[in-house]
Design an enzyme around this catalytic site. Structure first.
Site, PDB file in Angstrom:
ATOM      1  N   HIS A 268       1.381  -0.942   0.290  1.00 37.99           N
ATOM      2  CA  HIS A 268       0.082  -0.249   0.333  1.00 37.99           C
ATOM      3  C   HIS A 268       1.349   1.359   0.102  1.00 37.99           C
ATOM      4  CE1 HIS A 268      -2.901   2.383   0.649  1.00 37.99           C
ATOM      5  NE2 HIS A 268      -3.599   2.004   1.601  1.00 37.99           N
ATOM      6  N   HIS A 307      -2.405   0.676 -12.493  1.00 37.85           N
ATOM      7  CA  HIS A 307      -3.349   1.183 -11.473  1.00 37.85           C
ATOM      8  C   HIS A 307      -4.378  -0.313 -10.764  1.00 37.85           C
ATOM      9  CE1 HIS A 307      -5.377   2.995  -8.151  1.00 37.85           C
ATOM     10  NE2 HIS A 307      -4.520   3.500  -7.781  1.00 37.85           N
ATOM     11  N   ASP A 364       3.080   6.814  -7.660  1.00 36.61           N
ATOM     12  CA  ASP A 364       4.219   6.813  -6.874  1.00 36.61           C
ATOM     13  C   ASP A 364       5.727   6.799  -7.771  1.00 36.61           C
ATOM     14  OD1 ASP A 364       2.914   5.916  -5.003  1.00 36.61           O
ATOM     15  OD2 ASP A 364       2.376   4.471  -5.623  1.00 36.61           O
TER      16      ASP A 364
END
Length: 447
Positions: A268, A307, A364
């Site tokens: 996560h 994702h 990210d």
């Protein structure tokens, strides 16, 4: 006119059932009527990871993964990142509307006055080992705040509830910075009422001995934008945990600590660290072709792309990419990993192998490079995620408390164990097989 219903025929019994469709969903309890006989519990859905199960109705965050849309309370996240401050966005998430100047000033003042923590918390942090992970310390100290504010258990009282929400948003940067300072063996720096929210956090993290801590305003703004982009993201793992804990009417502190704990997990909150690790392993532009070949052959993973929700360009990634260049220009040192990252993005957006799989950059991919440019160690990456996400968690927690449809979280299971067995005396027992199950390599997913 078409009926808003779903007809289901159970081929086991030949019976047909008509279920209401509301807002594109059927209610799972309606499936209970589908049974083979009176002893049958009724039909349930099996959905590990909630791939296609809505656990709540929410008005906070909207995501359309196919179109690359993310909105907070209806506002596109890129517009908020361009024009708002983090505290404006925190106010928006909690209250549903952007604040007027007067409302923002009052909210900011309340946050500022609650940035200090009880001195016993300092002693608590000092009790951790010198090499304790900052995120582990944050989880423990946030949960411990529950003992300092026993009135927080009255979650049904709106004034008490809101007081804890303000305290948590205010104190998270202090706890986060102190966790970092402890891990570095540095003395704690107390909050300043003269600084903005983000500037205050940087001061508590970075100040050494200078009489007044100063940092370039654009650096402060860059971190503020990162806070905005990470403020909420619908029903992700940590938000689901926060709602699950809150469904038992636990107070905000232990619920947020649970969200922190979920974020601590590498699947996560550790995705940007995984991106940096990948870029370092590639090392140079010349090594990219071999790496891409390995990925296509199934021997490697392209971290920071793709994702679970987005099947298009993550709207947060577009903002962060621009920020990355600005931050590196400000610090005066370009990361040697940046050209590698840019080339990987170029390949992923043009190579049919990646395009067909909709592997677009996510939030990210560049955030780790920004944190690294600011000389923030990787152990602090999930902590920097937790600070802004607190406002989103709290908005979701309060919405859950006020939702009359919600009950204490308790999902159903499909039992796969033994039927009823009888106790066997020790003398009659046989040794069971202890061979460990073959574990698959875990995936790292972005939030």
């Amino acid at each position: 006119m078409a009926k808003e219903t779903l007809s289901i025929t159970d081929n086991r019994t030949g019976k047909t059932y008509e279920l209401a469709i509301t807002e594109g969903a059927i209610r799972a309890p309606d499936l209970r009527q589908i049974k083979t006989d009176d002893e049958d519990f009724g039909l349930v859905t099996y959905d590990p990871g909630f791939l296609n199960t809505a656990s709540c109705r929410s008005a906070i965050t909207y995501i359309d993964g196919d179109k690359g849309i993310l909105r907070y309370r209806g506002y596109p996240v890129d517009e908020l990142a361009e024009h708002a401050t983090y505290l404006e966005v925190a106010y928006l998430l909690i209250n549903g509307e952007l604040p007027t100047q007067k409302e923002l000033d009052a909210f900011t003042q309340r946050i500022t006055l609650h940035t200090f923590v009880h001195e016993n918390v300092r002693n608590f942090i000092d009790g951790f080992r010198y090499d304790a992970h900052p995120m582990g310390m944050l989880v423990a100290t946030v949960g411990a705040l529950s003992t300092f504010y026993p009135e927080a258990k009255h979650v049904g009282d709106a004034d008490i509830r809101r007081a804890q929400m303000v305290r948590l948003i205010a104190k998270m940067p202090t706890l986060a910075a102190w966790s970092y300072r402890h891990s570095m063996g540095m003395p704690f720096v107390y909050p300043s009422n003269e600084m903005t929210y983000t500037e205050n956090f940087l001061s508590m993290m970075k100040r050494i001995a200078e009489p007044k801590f100063e940092v370039h305003p654009e650096i402060v703004r860059a971190l503020d934008v990162l806070f905005i982009l990470h403020a909420d993201h619908e029903q992700n793992c940590s938000t689901n945990v926060m709602r699950g804990i809150g469904s038992s009417r636990a107070d905000a502190y232990v619920a947020v600590a649970g969200g922190d704990a979920a974020l601590y997990g590498p699947l996560h909150g550790g995705a940007n660290e995984a991106v940096l690790r990948m870029l370092r392993e590639i090392g140079s532009m010349s090594a990219i072709p071999a790496f891409i070949k390995e990925v296509k052959g199934g021997g490697g993973r392209l971290m920071g792309f793709g994702h679970r929700v987005y099947k298009n360009y993550d709207p947060r990634a577009k903002v962060i990419k621009r920020l990355c260049d600005q931050v590196m220009d400000l610090v005066g040192k370009k990361s040697p990993l940046l050209p590698v990252a840019l080339e990987l993005e170029k390949i992923a957006l043009s190579d049919e192998y990646f395009v067909s799989r909709k592997l677009y950059p996510n939030v990210d991919f560049y955030s780790g490079l920004i944190y690294e440019a600011l000389q923030i160690p990787v152990d602090m990456f999930p902590v920097l995620f937790a600070i802004p996400r607190t406002s989103g968690w709290l908005a979701q927690w309060e919405e859950m408390l006020l939702d009359k449809d919600q009950k204490i979280a308790r999902p159903r299971q499909i039992y796969t164990g033994y039927p009823e067995r009888r106790f066997v005396p020790m003398s009659d027992r046989r040794a069971a097989s202890t061979a460990p199950a073959q574990a698959s390599k875990p995936r790292v997913e972005s939030d």
